[in-house]
Motif scaffolding. Structure first.
Motif, PDB file in Angstrom:
ATOM      1  N   ALA A   1     -30.691 -14.748  15.175  1.00 43.59           N
ATOM      2  CA  ALA A   1     -31.258 -15.866  15.928  1.00 43.59           C
ATOM      3  C   ALA A   1     -32.353 -15.408  16.886  1.00 43.59           C
ATOM      4  N   ALA A   2     -32.125 -14.279  17.557  1.00 47.35           N
ATOM      5  CA  ALA A   2     -33.092 -13.827  18.562  1.00 47.35           C
ATOM      6  C   ALA A   2     -34.435 -13.490  17.929  1.00 47.35           C
ATOM      7  N   SER A   3     -34.430 -12.771  16.813  1.00 45.88           N
ATOM      8  CA  SER A   3     -35.706 -12.396  16.197  1.00 45.88           C
ATOM      9  C   SER A   3     -36.387 -13.608  15.560  1.00 45.88           C
ATOM     10  N   ALA A   4     -35.614 -14.523  14.995  1.00 37.22           N
ATOM     11  CA  ALA A   4     -36.211 -15.741  14.436  1.00 37.22           C
ATOM     12  C   ALA A   4     -36.933 -16.528  15.521  1.00 37.22           C
ATOM     13  N   ARG A   5     -36.273 -16.661  16.675  1.00 36.79           N
ATOM     14  CA  ARG A   5     -36.918 -17.362  17.790  1.00 36.79           C
ATOM     15  C   ARG A   5     -38.164 -16.597  18.253  1.00 36.79           C
ATOM     16  N   LYS A   6     -38.055 -15.281  18.337  1.00 31.13           N
ATOM     17  CA  LYS A   6     -39.169 -14.477  18.843  1.00 31.13           C
ATOM     18  C   LYS A   6     -40.421 -14.670  17.997  1.00 31.13           C
ATOM     19  N   TRP A   7     -40.280 -14.602  16.672  1.00 31.89           N
ATOM     20  CA  TRP A   7     -41.462 -14.688  15.821  1.00 31.89           C
ATOM     21  C   TRP A   7     -42.050 -16.094  15.795  1.00 31.89           C
ATOM     22  N   TRP A   8     -41.203 -17.125  15.694  1.00 26.82           N
ATOM     23  CA  TRP A   8     -41.729 -18.491  15.612  1.00 26.82           C
ATOM     24  C   TRP A   8     -42.303 -18.954  16.945  1.00 26.82           C
ATOM     25  N   MET A   9     -41.674 -18.571  18.047  1.00 26.09           N
ATOM     26  CA  MET A   9     -42.155 -19.012  19.356  1.00 26.09           C
ATOM     27  C   MET A   9     -43.227 -18.085  19.916  1.00 26.09           C
ATOM     28  N   GLY A  10     -43.439 -16.928  19.304  1.00 27.46           N
ATOM     29  CA  GLY A  10     -44.434 -15.983  19.778  1.00 27.46           C
ATOM     30  C   GLY A  10     -45.643 -15.933  18.883  1.00 27.46           C
TER      31      GLY A  10
ATOM     32  N   ALA B   1     -42.512 -27.224  20.457  1.00 21.38           N
ATOM     33  CA  ALA B   1     -43.340 -26.439  19.534  1.00 21.38           C
ATOM     34  C   ALA B   1     -43.109 -26.831  18.080  1.00 21.38           C
ATOM     35  N   GLY B   2     -42.116 -27.687  17.821  1.00 28.39           N
ATOM     36  CA  GLY B   2     -41.789 -28.035  16.441  1.00 28.39           C
ATOM     37  C   GLY B   2     -41.181 -26.876  15.681  1.00 28.39           C
ATOM     38  N   ALA B   3     -40.468 -26.001  16.419  1.00 27.62           N
ATOM     39  CA  ALA B   3     -40.000 -24.744  15.827  1.00 27.62           C
ATOM     40  C   ALA B   3     -38.527 -24.757  15.436  1.00 27.62           C
ATOM     41  N   LEU B   4     -37.794 -25.821  15.749  1.00 28.82           N
ATOM     42  CA  LEU B   4     -36.342 -25.778  15.533  1.00 28.82           C
ATOM     43  C   LEU B   4     -35.996 -25.595  14.059  1.00 28.82           C
ATOM     44  N   ASP B   5     -36.551 -26.425  13.198  1.00 24.01           N
ATOM     45  CA  ASP B   5     -36.219 -26.318  11.777  1.00 24.01           C
ATOM     46  C   ASP B   5     -36.671 -24.991  11.169  1.00 24.01           C
ATOM     47  N   PRO B   6     -37.907 -24.511  11.453  1.00 21.60           N
ATOM     48  CA  PRO B   6     -38.279 -23.194  10.936  1.00 21.60           C
ATOM     49  C   PRO B   6     -37.368 -22.066  11.419  1.00 21.60           C
TER      50      PRO B   6
END
Length: 504
Positions: A364-373, A348-353
Motif C-alpha cells: 500500500a505504501a509504495s502504491a500510494r507513493k508512486w501515484w501521489m508522487g 487527485a483521483g488516485a484511489l482506484d489506481p
C-alpha cells in the motif's frame, strides 16, 4: 424583475441569510440501447444515425421499457438507502422543446421507482453530512442542439441551430434531494461533496461512467435564502446542467452572494432557471421556471406499469458492491493514513489506481507513493487525469516490485516510469533499453568505492577519525560514477568497511 449581478461578500450573505439547497442530478445509464427502443447508445457516431420511429416520436411507434435500465434504477435506489416501489408507472411530461422530438418526455412524476432515502457524504475535514433523498426516477434524455453563428454557442445571437437526435431516448436516472438545510456557510462544500460521493457510488455500481465533462452526469443546483432564524423557504433559482464538481461549488456560492445582494437591496428573487459560466464563475438568467402543473403530467398510456418483485429487488440488494464511503473507511484503517491523506488521494483521483496497484501485488505504501508522487506530477504537467496516463496499475506494481527486489532504486524507478509514460514499453523493456538496473556486482561496486576513496583522501581521513557523516560525500561520488545505478546503502557499507569504521 431584477437582473442585477451585484454581489455581497460571502461572509455578509451568511451573516444575514441561511441557504437552503436542492440538488437534482441526471445520470446517463451505460446501457447498450436506449430506454424505450433498440437504438444504440454508442458515443461519437454521426448525427442522427442512431434513431428510429420510436425515439423520433413518429406516429404509431410504440415504446418498450429497457429492463437493464430498470435494474440500474433499482441498484441506484438501494445504494441510496431508498424504498423501492412495488408498483410504479411512467408519465408524459409535456413541453415544447426543439430537441424533444415527441414534444413530451417520458418520465416519472408522482410514482417514482425509488424514494425516501439518504446519502452520507464526507466533507474536507472528515465531517459527515447526511443528504436526504426525495426520489430517484427513470426517464429519457433529450436530443442535442448546436447553435451556430453566434459568439457564445448559445441560441441568442446564433444564425441557425442544428439538431442531433442520437441522444434522444438514452436512459436517465434523475436523483432529487429533499431540501438540504443546516449546512450554513458550508453549503457549497456540501453540494460539491454530495455530487462527488454520488458520482463515486454510480461508478461503484457499474451503471454509468458518470463522466461529468462528457455530460454523462450533470447537476441542477437549486438554491434559496431565508433570513436567519426563520423557517419559511425563500424563492429559489435553478442553475442548470452544471458539469463539474468545482462548478457545483462555485455555482452555489455565487447564487448565495447574488440572492443576498438582491434581498438586502429590497429586491425580489425571480423563480427562474439560470446558466453557469465556467470562465467567470457567474450565472445568468435563462427562463422563468415552470411549476409541475405547467407540464401537464399524465400517465403514459403506451407503457405498462413497472412492478419489480420483492425477490428480484432482494437479489439486486445482495449483489451490491461495497459502497464508496464504507470502502474508504476500511482502506483508511488498513493503510493507517489520516482522513486528510485520504482526501488528498480522492482529490487527485488516485484511489482506484492505488487499489488496483495493490491488487496487482504492490504494498500500500509504495502504491500510494508512486501515484501521489511521480505520477501525479506527470498528470499535472501534461494536463491529464491519472487514469489517462499511459501506464497501468500492473506496470506501476512491477516498478514497485523491481525496487523491493533491489533491481532499481527510487531514482532509477522514476526514469523507468518516465520511459513507460513515453511509450518505450513495459517497465522491464525500459530497464533493458536504457540500461537502468542497479549495479549489484560487488566487484564493480568495490572498484568504484576504491576509486572514490583514492580520489578524496581528505574525506577518507575524516571518516577514519570518526566523522561517519562525511561518508555521504563518497557515496555521492560513487553514485555519480555509476550514473545513479548503485545501491546507496550498500555503497555506504562498503566505504565504512574499507576504511575500518563502524556505523555506530
Amino acid at each position: 424583475m431584477t437582473t442585477t449581478t451585484d454581489l455581497v461578500s460571502y461572509e455578509d450573505a451568511l451573516a444575514s441569510y441561511d441557504p437552503v439547497m436542492g440538488l437534482e442530478v441526471h445520470v446517463e445509464l451505460g446501457t447498450k440501447t436506449k430506454m424505450f427502443c433498440g437504438c444504440s447508445t454508442a458515443l461519437g457516431q454521426d448525427a442522427n444515425t442512431q434513431t428510429c420511429p420510436t425515439c423520433l416520436g413518429l406516429p404509431g411507434a410504440l415504446p418498450v421499457v429497457n429492463a437493464t435500465g430498470v435494474e440500474s434504477a433499482i441498484k441506484i435506489g438501494l445504494a441510496l438507502n431508498c424504498e423501492i416501489a412495488e408498483w410504479c408507472r411512467f408519465a408524459r411530461k409535456n413541453y415544447f422543446y426543439p430537441d424533444m422530438p415527441k414534444n413530451f418526455q417520458t418520465s416519472q412524476y408522482d410514482e417514482p421507482i425509488a424514494f425516501n432515502g439518504f446519502l452520507d457524504v464526507q466533507l474536507e475535514d472528515g465531517e459527515t453530512f447526511r443528504v436526504e433523498i426525495e426520489r430517484a426516477h427513470m426517464e429519457e434524455d433529450t436530443g442535442k442542439s448546436t447553435h451556430v453563428g453566434g459568439a457564445t454557442g448559445r441560441i441568442h445571437g446564433a444564425s441557425h441551430s442544428l439538431l442531433d437526435y442520437n441522444r434522444a431516448g438514452i436512459p436517465l436516472i434523475e436523483i432529487v434531494t429533499k431540501p438540504i438545510e443546516g449546512a450554513g456557510e458550508r453549503a457549497p462544500e456540501v453540494a460539491k461533496a454530495y455530487v462527488r460521493e454520488l458520482r463515486e457510488l454510480i461508478r461503484a455500481l457499474g451503471v454509468s461512467e458518470a463522466r461529468m465533462e462528457m455530460g454523462q452526469m450533470r447537476c441542477d443546483v437549486n438554491l434559496s435564502l431565508r433570513p436567519n432564524g426563520t423557517e419559511k423557504f425563500g424563492t429559489r433559482s435553478e442553475t442548470k446542467n452544471v458539469n463539474s464538481l468545482r462548478s457545483v461549488e462555485r455555482a452555489a456560492r455565487f447564487e448565495i452572494q447574488r440572492h443576498a445582494a438582491v434581498l438586502s437591496s429590497g429586491g425580489t428573487i425571480i423563480q427562474e432557471t439560470r446558466h453557469f459560466h465556467e470562465d467567470t464563475g457567474s450565472t445568468t438568467s435563462g427562463r422563468v421556471k415552470e411549476e409541475a402543473e405547467d407540464y401537464r403530467y399524465f400517465p403514459e398510456p403506451d407503457l405498462v406499469p413497472v412492478a419489480p418483485s420483492r425477490e428480484w429487488v432482494e437479489e439486486i440488494r445482495a449483489a451490491l458492491p461495497e459502497m464508496p464511503l464504507a470502502r474508504r473507511t476500511r482502506l483508511l484503517a488498513e493503510w493507517g493514513i489520516t482522513a486528510l491523506d485520504m482526501q488528498a488521494i480522492l482529490n487527485a483521483g488516485a484511489l482506484d489506481p492505488i487499489v488496483a496497484t495493490i491488487d496487482a501485488g504492490a504494498d500500500a505504501a509504495s502504491a500510494r507513493k508512486w501515484w501521489m508522487g511521480e505520477l501525479a506530477r506527470s498528470a499535472n504537467e501534461s494536463g491529464k487525469s491519472l487514469d489517462e496516463l499511459a501506464i497501468t496499475p500492473v506496470e506501476v506494481a512491477r516498478v514497485s516490485e523491481l525496487v523491493s527486489k533491489g533491481d532499481l532504486n527510487d531514482k532509477l524507478a522514476r526514469q523507468v516510469i518516465e520511459g513507460v509514460l513515453a511509450g518505450e514499453g513495459t517497465p522491464d523493456e525500459v530497464v533493458d533499453k536504457r540500461g537502468l538496473k542497479v549495479v549489484s556486482d560487488e566487484g564493480a561496486l568495490g572498484a568504484a568505492v576504491d576509486e572514490a576513496i583514492a580520489g578524496n583522501p581528505g574525506i577518507a581521513d575524516k571518516i577514519r577519525s570518526g566523522k561517519v557523516a562525511a561518508a555521504g560525500a563518497l557515496v555521492g561520488a560513487v553514485m555519480k560514477a555509476t550514473r545513479g545505478q548503485a545501491d546507496a546503502a550498500r555503497v555506504k557499507e562498503l566505504i565504512l568497511e574499507k576504511l575500518g569504521v563502524s556505523e555506530g
